[in-house]
Design a protein around this motif. Structure first.
Motif, short mmCIF file in Angstrom:
data_model
loop_
_atom_site.label_atom_id
_atom_site.label_comp_id
_atom_site.label_asym_id
_atom_site.label_seq_id
_atom_site.Cartn_x
_atom_site.Cartn_y
_atom_site.Cartn_z
N ASN A 87 15.13 -62.69 60.67
CA ASN A 87 15.40 -61.20 60.69
C ASN A 87 13.82 -60.98 60.69
O ASN A 87 12.83 -61.70 60.26
CB ASN A 87 16.42 -60.93 59.87
N SER A 88 13.96 -59.39 60.72
CA SER A 88 12.21 -58.92 60.79
C SER A 88 11.08 -59.14 61.35
O SER A 88 10.15 -60.06 60.56
CB SER A 88 11.99 -59.33 58.90
N LEU A 89 11.22 -59.79 62.44
CA LEU A 89 10.43 -60.98 62.86
C LEU A 89 8.73 -59.77 63.04
O LEU A 89 8.86 -58.63 62.92
CB LEU A 89 10.35 -62.00 64.47
N LYS A 90 7.29 -60.87 62.61
CA LYS A 90 6.34 -60.71 62.46
C LYS A 90 5.58 -61.33 63.77
O LYS A 90 6.22 -62.25 64.00
CB LYS A 90 6.20 -60.97 61.53
N PRO A 91 5.00 -60.30 64.58
CA PRO A 91 4.13 -61.13 65.56
C PRO A 91 3.59 -62.43 65.28
O PRO A 91 3.68 -63.46 65.87
CB PRO A 91 2.39 -60.61 65.74
N GLU A 92 2.91 -63.08 63.61
CA GLU A 92 2.35 -63.52 63.14
C GLU A 92 3.66 -65.21 63.07
O GLU A 92 3.62 -66.19 62.77
CB GLU A 92 2.21 -63.92 61.53
N ASP A 93 4.59 -65.03 63.07
CA ASP A 93 6.28 -65.61 63.45
C ASP A 93 5.93 -66.24 64.80
O ASP A 93 6.76 -67.60 64.86
CB ASP A 93 7.46 -64.92 63.45
N THR A 94 5.61 -66.06 65.76
CA THR A 94 4.87 -66.27 66.59
C THR A 94 4.47 -68.17 67.22
O THR A 94 3.55 -68.76 66.47
CB THR A 94 4.49 -65.65 68.03
N ALA A 95 5.49 -68.72 67.45
CA ALA A 95 5.22 -69.77 67.44
C ALA A 95 6.35 -71.27 68.59
O ALA A 95 7.23 -70.12 68.55
CB ALA A 95 5.05 -70.66 66.10
N VAL A 96 6.12 -72.52 68.76
CA VAL A 96 7.23 -73.02 69.14
C VAL A 96 7.89 -73.45 67.71
O VAL A 96 7.35 -74.17 66.89
CB VAL A 96 6.88 -74.60 69.95
N TYR A 97 8.85 -73.31 67.69
CA TYR A 97 9.97 -73.49 66.47
C TYR A 97 10.57 -75.64 66.80
O TYR A 97 11.34 -75.30 68.26
CB TYR A 97 11.05 -72.81 66.40
N TYR A 98 10.72 -76.37 65.83
CA TYR A 98 11.22 -77.66 66.09
C TYR A 98 12.37 -77.50 65.17
O TYR A 98 12.48 -77.59 63.93
CB TYR A 98 10.18 -78.92 65.76
N CYS A 99 13.24 -78.27 65.85
CA CYS A 99 14.36 -78.75 64.02
C CYS A 99 13.63 -79.96 64.23
O CYS A 99 13.74 -81.16 65.22
CB CYS A 99 15.88 -79.18 64.66
N ALA A 100 14.26 -80.96 62.48
CA ALA A 100 14.07 -82.60 62.29
C ALA A 100 15.20 -82.56 61.64
O ALA A 100 15.65 -82.36 60.86
CB ALA A 100 12.86 -82.75 61.28
N ALA A 101 15.60 -83.75 62.25
CA ALA A 101 16.92 -84.12 60.94
C ALA A 101 16.31 -86.08 60.14
O ALA A 101 15.36 -86.42 60.97
CB ALA A 101 17.87 -85.02 61.89
N GLY A 102 16.33 -85.33 59.23
CA GLY A 102 15.97 -87.42 58.04
C GLY A 102 16.67 -87.31 57.16
O GLY A 102 17.95 -86.44 56.64
N LYS A 103 16.67 -88.85 56.68
CA LYS A 103 17.98 -88.98 55.87
C LYS A 103 17.91 -88.99 54.46
O LYS A 103 18.84 -89.25 53.56
CB LYS A 103 17.81 -90.65 56.03
N ALA A 104 16.09 -88.07 54.53
CA ALA A 104 16.26 -88.00 53.20
C ALA A 104 15.67 -86.92 52.89
O ALA A 104 14.97 -86.12 54.61
CB ALA A 104 14.86 -89.62 52.16
N TRP A 105 15.66 -85.80 51.66
CA TRP A 105 14.27 -84.58 51.36
C TRP A 105 12.97 -85.59 52.11
O TRP A 105 12.64 -85.84 51.66
CB TRP A 105 14.80 -84.28 50.23
#
Length: 117
Positions: A83-101
């Motif tokens: 929400n309340s997106l800003k121009p500086e939020d422009t990017a490629v967004y990736y999700c990643a999964a891992g077995k640990a933090w």
């Protein structure tokens, strides 16, 4: 194994987007899920992370109060409400999964988010 992001696009400043990350080929509920982003000419940065049960979440300072990470283990899907997106939020967004933090075993291909008037 697959992580497929969707929901990106072009939005005006102040607008909202909801990204989804659909997982398959592994036991999703046992993995920590993270969202990262990478803007042109910048390093990839962690945006948000959620524990396996959703009990713990953390966010980059730059998105606190504006973005919310969530997951539905029954649907093998994670989400990033922005929400309340800003121009500086422009990017490629990736999700990643891992077995640990902090671990990253699997990555998605990314989805472009562009915030511009």
């Amino acid at each position: 194994v697959q992580l497929v992001e969707s929901g990106g696009g072009l939005v005006q400043p102040g607008g909202s987007l909801r990204l989804s990350c659909a997982a398959s080929g592994f036991t999703f509920r046992r993995y920590v899920l993270s969202w990262y982003r990478q803007a042109p000419g910048k390093e990839r940065e962690l945006v948000a992370r959620i524990a396996t049960t959703g009990s713990d979440r953390n966010y980059a300072d730059s998105v606190k109060g504006r973005f919310t990470i969530s997951r539905d283990n029954g649907k093998n899907t994670a989400y990033l409400q922005m929400n309340s997106l800003k121009p500086e939020d422009t990017a490629v967004y990736y999700c990643a999964a891992g077995k640990a933090w902090g671990a990253y075993d699997y990555w998605g291909q990314g989805t472009q988010v562009t915030v511009s008037s």
